[in-house]
Design a protein around this motif. Structure first.
Motif, PDB file in Angstrom:
ATOM      1  N   PRO A 242       0.817  -1.227   0.000  1.00 56.38           N
ATOM      2  CA  PRO A 242       0.000   0.000   0.000  1.00 56.38           C
ATOM      3  C   PRO A 242       0.845   1.270   0.000  1.00 56.38           C
ATOM      4  O   PRO A 242       0.425   2.284  -0.553  1.00 56.38           O
ATOM      5  CB  PRO A 242      -0.806  -0.131   1.304  1.00 56.38           C
ATOM      6  CG  PRO A 242      -0.892  -1.601   1.544  1.00 56.38           C
ATOM      7  CD  PRO A 242       0.434  -2.138   1.093  1.00 56.38           C
ATOM      8  N   ALA A 243       2.047   1.210   0.591  1.00 52.54           N
ATOM      9  CA  ALA A 243       2.919   2.385   0.586  1.00 52.54           C
ATOM     10  C   ALA A 243       3.355   2.751  -0.816  1.00 52.54           C
ATOM     11  O   ALA A 243       3.715   3.901  -1.083  1.00 52.54           O
ATOM     12  CB  ALA A 243       4.141   2.143   1.466  1.00 52.54           C
ATOM     13  N   ARG A 244       3.306   1.773  -1.748  1.00 48.72           N
ATOM     14  CA  ARG A 244       3.620   2.049  -3.149  1.00 48.72           C
ATOM     15  C   ARG A 244       2.382   2.518  -3.923  1.00 48.72           C
ATOM     16  O   ARG A 244       2.440   2.710  -5.125  1.00 48.72           O
ATOM     17  CB  ARG A 244       4.178   0.789  -3.824  1.00 48.72           C
ATOM     18  CG  ARG A 244       5.416   0.230  -3.178  1.00 48.72           C
ATOM     19  CD  ARG A 244       6.197  -0.649  -4.154  1.00 48.72           C
ATOM     20  NE  ARG A 244       5.413  -1.709  -4.726  1.00 48.72           N
ATOM     21  CZ  ARG A 244       5.555  -3.002  -4.421  1.00 48.72           C
ATOM     22  NH1 ARG A 244       6.432  -3.351  -3.492  1.00 48.72           N
ATOM     23  NH2 ARG A 244       4.830  -3.919  -5.015  1.00 48.72           N
ATOM     24  N   GLY A 245       1.275   2.650  -3.212  1.00 47.44           N
ATOM     25  CA  GLY A 245       0.050   3.095  -3.863  1.00 47.44           C
ATOM     26  C   GLY A 245      -0.737   1.993  -4.535  1.00 47.44           C
ATOM     27  O   GLY A 245      -1.584   2.253  -5.380  1.00 47.44           O
ATOM     28  N   GLN A 246      -0.474   0.724  -4.145  1.00 44.72           N
ATOM     29  CA  GLN A 246      -1.167  -0.409  -4.751  1.00 44.72           C
ATOM     30  C   GLN A 246      -2.026  -1.132  -3.718  1.00 44.72           C
ATOM     31  O   GLN A 246      -1.766  -1.067  -2.507  1.00 44.72           O
ATOM     32  CB  GLN A 246      -0.148  -1.377  -5.349  1.00 44.72           C
ATOM     33  CG  GLN A 246       0.663  -0.788  -6.495  1.00 44.72           C
ATOM     34  CD  GLN A 246       1.735  -1.742  -6.982  1.00 44.72           C
ATOM     35  OE1 GLN A 246       2.725  -1.972  -6.297  1.00 44.72           O
ATOM     36  NE2 GLN A 246       1.536  -2.301  -8.158  1.00 44.72           N
ATOM     37  N   ALA A 247      -3.043  -1.814  -4.214  1.00 49.77           N
ATOM     38  CA  ALA A 247      -3.926  -2.577  -3.336  1.00 49.77           C
ATOM     39  C   ALA A 247      -3.263  -3.900  -2.975  1.00 49.77           C
ATOM     40  O   ALA A 247      -2.795  -4.630  -3.856  1.00 49.77           O
ATOM     41  CB  ALA A 247      -5.263  -2.827  -4.021  1.00 49.77           C
ATOM     42  N   TYR A 248      -3.245  -4.207  -1.693  1.00 49.34           N
ATOM     43  CA  TYR A 248      -2.583  -5.421  -1.208  1.00 49.34           C
ATOM     44  C   TYR A 248      -3.572  -6.582  -1.098  1.00 49.34           C
ATOM     45  O   TYR A 248      -4.716  -6.400  -0.700  1.00 49.34           O
ATOM     46  CB  TYR A 248      -1.961  -5.157   0.160  1.00 49.34           C
ATOM     47  CG  TYR A 248      -1.405  -6.400   0.829  1.00 49.34           C
ATOM     48  CD1 TYR A 248      -0.257  -7.017   0.347  1.00 49.34           C
ATOM     49  CD2 TYR A 248      -2.048  -6.964   1.931  1.00 49.34           C
ATOM     50  CE1 TYR A 248       0.248  -8.165   0.947  1.00 49.34           C
ATOM     51  CE2 TYR A 248      -1.549  -8.111   2.544  1.00 49.34           C
ATOM     52  CZ  TYR A 248      -0.405  -8.705   2.045  1.00 49.34           C
ATOM     53  OH  TYR A 248       0.091  -9.837   2.641  1.00 49.34           O
ATOM     54  N   GLY A 249      -3.098  -7.770  -1.455  1.00 51.63           N
ATOM     55  CA  GLY A 249      -3.898  -8.981  -1.288  1.00 51.63           C
ATOM     56  C   GLY A 249      -3.039 -10.104  -0.745  1.00 51.63           C
ATOM     57  O   GLY A 249      -1.820 -10.131  -0.939  1.00 51.63           O
ATOM     58  N   TYR A 250      -3.683 -11.056  -0.058  1.00 52.76           N
ATOM     59  CA  TYR A 250      -2.943 -12.138   0.606  1.00 52.76           C
ATOM     60  C   TYR A 250      -3.711 -13.444   0.454  1.00 52.76           C
ATOM     61  O   TYR A 250      -4.926 -13.484   0.638  1.00 52.76           O
ATOM     62  CB  TYR A 250      -2.773 -11.803   2.089  1.00 52.76           C
ATOM     63  CG  TYR A 250      -2.206 -12.921   2.929  1.00 52.76           C
ATOM     64  CD1 TYR A 250      -0.854 -13.247   2.884  1.00 52.76           C
ATOM     65  CD2 TYR A 250      -3.029 -13.662   3.785  1.00 52.76           C
ATOM     66  CE1 TYR A 250      -0.336 -14.279   3.657  1.00 52.76           C
ATOM     67  CE2 TYR A 250      -2.518 -14.688   4.558  1.00 52.76           C
ATOM     68  CZ  TYR A 250      -1.171 -14.995   4.493  1.00 52.76           C
ATOM     69  OH  TYR A 250      -0.652 -16.005   5.255  1.00 52.76           O
ATOM     70  N   ILE A 251      -2.998 -14.504   0.098  1.00 54.88           N
ATOM     71  CA  ILE A 251      -3.588 -15.836  -0.034  1.00 54.88           C
ATOM     72  C   ILE A 251      -2.696 -16.825   0.697  1.00 54.88           C
ATOM     73  O   ILE A 251      -1.506 -16.953   0.374  1.00 54.88           O
ATOM     74  CB  ILE A 251      -3.701 -16.265  -1.518  1.00 54.88           C
ATOM     75  CG1 ILE A 251      -4.514 -15.244  -2.318  1.00 54.88           C
ATOM     76  CG2 ILE A 251      -4.320 -17.657  -1.623  1.00 54.88           C
ATOM     77  CD1 ILE A 251      -4.386 -15.429  -3.831  1.00 54.88           C
ATOM     78  N   CYS A 252      -3.246 -17.515   1.693  1.00 59.09           N
ATOM     79  CA  CYS A 252      -2.490 -18.539   2.410  1.00 59.09           C
ATOM     80  C   CYS A 252      -2.794 -19.899   1.786  1.00 59.09           C
ATOM     81  O   CYS A 252      -3.948 -20.296   1.662  1.00 59.09           O
ATOM     82  CB  CYS A 252      -2.871 -18.544   3.892  1.00 59.09           C
ATOM     83  SG  CYS A 252      -1.952 -19.763   4.865  1.00 59.09           S
ATOM     84  N   GLU A 253      -1.752 -20.612   1.388  1.00 59.48           N
ATOM     85  CA  GLU A 253      -1.923 -21.928   0.776  1.00 59.48           C
ATOM     86  C   GLU A 253      -1.612 -23.063   1.751  1.00 59.48           C
ATOM     87  O   GLU A 253      -2.193 -24.140   1.653  1.00 59.48           O
ATOM     88  CB  GLU A 253      -1.032 -22.040  -0.460  1.00 59.48           C
ATOM     89  CG  GLU A 253      -1.411 -21.074  -1.577  1.00 59.48           C
ATOM     90  CD  GLU A 253      -0.720 -21.402  -2.882  1.00 59.48           C
ATOM     91  OE1 GLU A 253       0.397 -21.956  -2.845  1.00 59.48           O
ATOM     92  OE2 GLU A 253      -1.306 -21.118  -3.943  1.00 59.48           O
ATOM     93  N   THR A 254      -0.677 -22.840   2.672  1.00 58.85           N
ATOM     94  CA  THR A 254      -0.269 -23.868   3.626  1.00 58.85           C
ATOM     95  C   THR A 254       0.031 -23.226   4.964  1.00 58.85           C
ATOM     96  O   THR A 254       0.692 -22.186   5.014  1.00 58.85           O
ATOM     97  CB  THR A 254       1.000 -24.604   3.134  1.00 58.85           C
ATOM     98  OG1 THR A 254       0.741 -25.219   1.882  1.00 58.85           O
ATOM     99  CG2 THR A 254       1.449 -25.658   4.141  1.00 58.85           C
ATOM    100  N   ASP A 255      -0.452 -23.839   6.043  1.00 56.67           N
ATOM    101  CA  ASP A 255      -0.138 -23.399   7.405  1.00 56.67           C
ATOM    102  C   ASP A 255      -0.182 -24.634   8.299  1.00 56.67           C
ATOM    103  O   ASP A 255      -1.214 -24.959   8.877  1.00 56.67           O
ATOM    104  CB  ASP A 255      -1.129 -22.329   7.873  1.00 56.67           C
ATOM    105  CG  ASP A 255      -0.833 -21.820   9.281  1.00 56.67           C
ATOM    106  OD1 ASP A 255       0.271 -22.100   9.800  1.00 56.67           O
ATOM    107  OD2 ASP A 255      -1.705 -21.147   9.861  1.00 56.67           O
ATOM    108  N   ASP A 256       0.944 -25.336   8.390  1.00 56.43           N
ATOM    109  CA  ASP A 256       0.978 -26.628   9.078  1.00 56.43           C
ATOM    110  C   ASP A 256       2.187 -26.731   9.993  1.00 56.43           C
ATOM    111  O   ASP A 256       3.246 -26.144   9.722  1.00 56.43           O
ATOM    112  CB  ASP A 256       1.054 -27.785   8.067  1.00 56.43           C
ATOM    113  CG  ASP A 256      -0.182 -27.883   7.187  1.00 56.43           C
ATOM    114  OD1 ASP A 256      -1.288 -27.703   7.721  1.00 56.43           O
ATOM    115  OD2 ASP A 256      -0.028 -28.126   5.975  1.00 56.43           O
TER     116      ASP A 256
END
Length: 245
Positions: A98-112
């Motif tokens: 976001p500091a670069r002026g872009q929309a941030y997104g996050y996808i978690c594929e593994t959490d084990d």
């Protein structure tokens, strides 16, 4: 100096957000260059027919994001871009994008919780089979994947990582809050994406990628080991410098 008339608001959302987007767009397009002085708050307020307090909030938040620098009695200036060493800073992607002026997104594929493989155990200075929290996730900017993060966390040092739940928050931000560290080590390399990596990043097989491997330490103990892979076509570093550095 940037011209006041170059700023145009899009009419969507709070006015201070519109100002932030307009200023960010000027900086990202190169119309406003590092070191350029922005119009004064009073001039912006008159030009945009909005309260000076609204302008102040927008510029203050852009300063906190690192896009602007405010100097007492001198004014507000476009910040100098980070040097290439910025790649080696430990940052939270949820804030950096976001500091670069872009929309941030996050996808978690593994959490084990997993036993350490021989290779990972060696990298983390642990015996094979030691308990680790393994996270694989994707970070996006304006809907494009810009980083594939593979992370292993030493549960002997940070047992809370097993219950942290990285389905909605990346491990980087959590670690910055939860894990004091004394040193970090980085290795930068380039690879061509194999079929699996290409699928994850949404690029063609064989595409060039930049890989940053990072270990953080508490004394001699490795807290976490991460492999951060960036599509080469979506990642660049720029620095302007003088002979004196």
């Amino acid at each position: 100096m940037p011209q006041i008339e170059a700023i145009e608001l899009d009419g969507h959302g709070p006015v201070y957000d519109q100002i932030k987007r307009a200023v960010t767009a000027q900086i990202r397009s190169g119309a406003w260059k590092p070191g350029d002085r922005l119009p004064s708050e009073a001039d912006l307020s008159r030009s945009l027919a909005t309260a000076r307090m609204t302008v102040n909030r927008a510029l203050r938040e852009l300063t906190e994001d690192g896009l602007l620098v405010r100097r007492r009695r001198a004014g507000t200036f476009v910040a100098q871009p980070d040097a290439p060493a910025a790649l080696l800073k430990i940052v939270d992607m949820a804030k950096a994008i976001p500091a670069r002026g872009q929309a941030y997104g996050y996808i978690c594929e593994t959490d084990d919780t997993v036993p350490a493989s021989p290779g990972i155990a060696k990298a983390m200075r642990l015996p094979p089979g030691a308990r680790l929290q393994h996270v694989e996730c994707l970070h996006t900017a304006d809907g494009e994947i810009v980083e594939f993060e593979e992370r292993w966390i030493n549960l002997a040092l940070l047992p809370g990582a097993a219950q942290a739940g990285f389905d909605t928050e990346g491990p980087g931000g959590w670690l910055l809050r939860a894990a004091p560290w004394t040193e970090a080590e980085h290795t930068v390399s380039a690879v061509n994406a194999d079929a699996d990596l290409a699928r994850r990043l949404g690029v063609e097989p064989g595409a060039a990628c930049l890989v940053l491997e990072r270990r953080t330490f508490q004394g001699q103990d490795v807290v976490t080991y991460a492999r951060l892979t960036h599509p080469g076509s979506r990642h660049s570093m720029t620095e302007r410098f003088s002979p004196q550095g």
